[in-house]
Design a protein around this motif. Structure first.
Motif, PDB file in Angstrom:
ATOM      1  N   VAL A 127       3.181 188.730  48.583  1.00 36.12           N
ATOM      2  CA  VAL A 127       2.626 187.380  48.450  1.00 36.12           C
ATOM      3  C   VAL A 127       3.676 186.503  47.763  1.00 36.12           C
ATOM      4  N   GLY A 128       3.975 185.387  48.390  1.00 37.62           N
ATOM      5  CA  GLY A 128       4.881 184.422  47.770  1.00 37.62           C
ATOM      6  C   GLY A 128       4.050 183.299  47.172  1.00 37.62           C
ATOM      7  N   LEU A 129       4.409 182.883  45.970  1.00 41.05           N
ATOM      8  CA  LEU A 129       3.661 181.800  45.307  1.00 41.05           C
ATOM      9  C   LEU A 129       4.641 180.756  44.805  1.00 41.05           C
ATOM     10  N   ALA A 150       0.020 173.545  40.194  1.00 38.55           N
ATOM     11  CA  ALA A 150       0.284 172.152  40.560  1.00 38.55           C
ATOM     12  C   ALA A 150      -0.547 171.793  41.791  1.00 38.55           C
ATOM     13  N   GLU A 151      -0.689 170.498  42.038  1.00 41.31           N
ATOM     14  CA  GLU A 151      -1.520 170.079  43.176  1.00 41.31           C
ATOM     15  C   GLU A 151      -0.954 170.572  44.495  1.00 41.31           C
ATOM     16  N   ASP A 152       0.371 170.723  44.550  1.00 41.03           N
ATOM     17  CA  ASP A 152       1.000 171.154  45.803  1.00 41.03           C
ATOM     18  C   ASP A 152       1.359 172.642  45.783  1.00 41.03           C
ATOM     19  N   GLN A 153       0.627 173.428  45.003  1.00 40.71           N
ATOM     20  CA  GLN A 153       0.941 174.866  44.967  1.00 40.71           C
ATOM     21  C   GLN A 153       0.842 175.466  46.366  1.00 40.71           C
ATOM     22  N   LYS A 154       1.666 176.488  46.613  1.00 36.68           N
ATOM     23  CA  LYS A 154       1.628 177.155  47.917  1.00 36.68           C
ATOM     24  C   LYS A 154       1.531 178.651  47.714  1.00 36.68           C
ATOM     25  N   VAL A 155       0.735 179.292  48.551  1.00 38.60           N
ATOM     26  CA  VAL A 155       0.602 180.750  48.526  1.00 38.60           C
ATOM     27  C   VAL A 155       0.766 181.221  49.956  1.00 38.60           C
ATOM     28  N   ALA A 156       1.563 182.268  50.171  1.00 37.62           N
ATOM     29  CA  ALA A 156       1.746 182.799  51.520  1.00 37.62           C
ATOM     30  C   ALA A 156       1.755 184.316  51.466  1.00 37.62           C
ATOM     31  N   ALA A 157       0.945 184.937  52.325  1.00 40.21           N
ATOM     32  CA  ALA A 157       0.881 186.402  52.356  1.00 40.21           C
ATOM     33  C   ALA A 157       1.482 186.896  53.658  1.00 40.21           C
ATOM     34  N   GLY A 158       2.331 187.896  53.562  1.00 39.79           N
ATOM     35  CA  GLY A 158       2.968 188.453  54.761  1.00 39.79           C
ATOM     36  C   GLY A 158       3.856 189.617  54.387  1.00 39.79           C
ATOM     37  N   ILE A 170       4.853 188.635  44.740  1.00 39.94           N
ATOM     38  CA  ILE A 170       4.069 189.839  44.424  1.00 39.94           C
ATOM     39  C   ILE A 170       4.318 190.870  45.510  1.00 39.94           C
ATOM     40  N   ILE A 171       4.630 192.102  45.086  1.00 44.65           N
ATOM     41  CA  ILE A 171       4.713 193.227  46.022  1.00 44.65           C
ATOM     42  C   ILE A 171       3.400 193.980  45.836  1.00 44.65           C
TER      43      ILE A 171
END
Ligand code: SAM
Length: 225
Positions: free
Chosen positions: A165-167, A172-180, A198-199
């Motif tokens: 997971v990348g965070l 912040a209002e523009d936070q980003k989370v991506a799982a892959g 996160i691993i």
């Protein structure tokens, strides 16, 4: 009030005391690292009272991705590699965490107020532009470690397909989370700093999986590193 700082020299603590500041506040911290304990221990030795006002930290804010905090093992830090310094030892902790089914929070390097070797030698107080490690850079370094382990005939605890997971800019209002996959983390665009990675551990609760599915990177997105 002593600021949230990881490098508080003794003189600064002394200075606070001489100004008769009644309390030392670790103002925007969780008490989670040796640096924070050090601050309190030094203040106590100098007879300065303190009060801790607890606050959010990336250590608990990562829960925003849906992974359960009590399933995290030891946190690691990933540093920028140089031509001559490419540490891999933190990977042992990732391995141990994964063997125990735990997730690993990877904090990514920050380089601020760095001097070039030339400026350092010449005593010039000229600093390089700040650098913040991205999830892409961290994933590329991790994949290189995986390759090195294979070359050495070791079975890597993490592969290109490990779910990560990348965070970015959590809170912040523009936070980003991506799982892959770790491979996908090499190319995902999370925007500006700060980033964390996160691993995941292998044994995931169904709700963790369901939560991560909210953030999954589309299958057809670029996987090239
Ligand atoms: C010294 S550590 C953590 C310090 C901070 N006081 C804390 O506990 O949140 C700094 C690293 O934490 C991560 N980090 C801190 N804040 C973040 C945020 N808002 N979003 C993503 N990662 C963050 C980044 O990897 C960053 O390089």
């Amino acid at each position: 009030m002593i600021k949230d700082t990881e490098e508080q020299p003794d003189e600064e603590v002394h200075e606070e005391r001489s100004r008769r500041v009644p309390s030392v506040g670790a103002s925007v911290l969780e008490l989670k690292a040796t640096t924070h304990s050090d601050l309190i221990l030094r203040a106590t030795k100098l007879g300065i009272s303190y009060r801790v006002i607890h606050n959010a930290s990336i250590m608990n804010a990562v829960g925003c991705c849906g992974l359960q905090l009590y399933k995290f093992g030891e946190t690691v830090s990933i540093v920028f590699w140089t031509d001559t310094w490419r540490p891999e030892s933190f990977f042992d902790k990732v391995k141990k965490n994964r063997e125990n089914g735990m997730h690993t929070l990877c904090l990514l390097d920050i380089k601020v107020k760095e001097q070039s070797l030339e400026n350092l030698i010449k005593g010039r107080k000229i600093y390089e532009p700040p650098r913040y490690m991205s999830v892409n850079q961290a994933a590329q370094q991790l994949l290189e470690i995986v390759q090195n382990q294979r070359i050495r005939g070791e079975e890597p605890a993490v592969t290109e397909k490990t779910l990560c997971v990348g965070l970015a800019r959590v809170g912040a209002e523009d936070q980003k989370v991506a799982a892959g996959t770790l491979q996908q983390m090499c190319a995902v665009d999370l925007g500006g700093p700060l980033h964390s990675l996160i691993i995941t551990g292998d044994s995931m609760h169904p709700l963790e999986m369901e939560m991560l599915s909210l953030f999954s990177i589309p299958e057809n997105s670029s996987e090239s590193c």
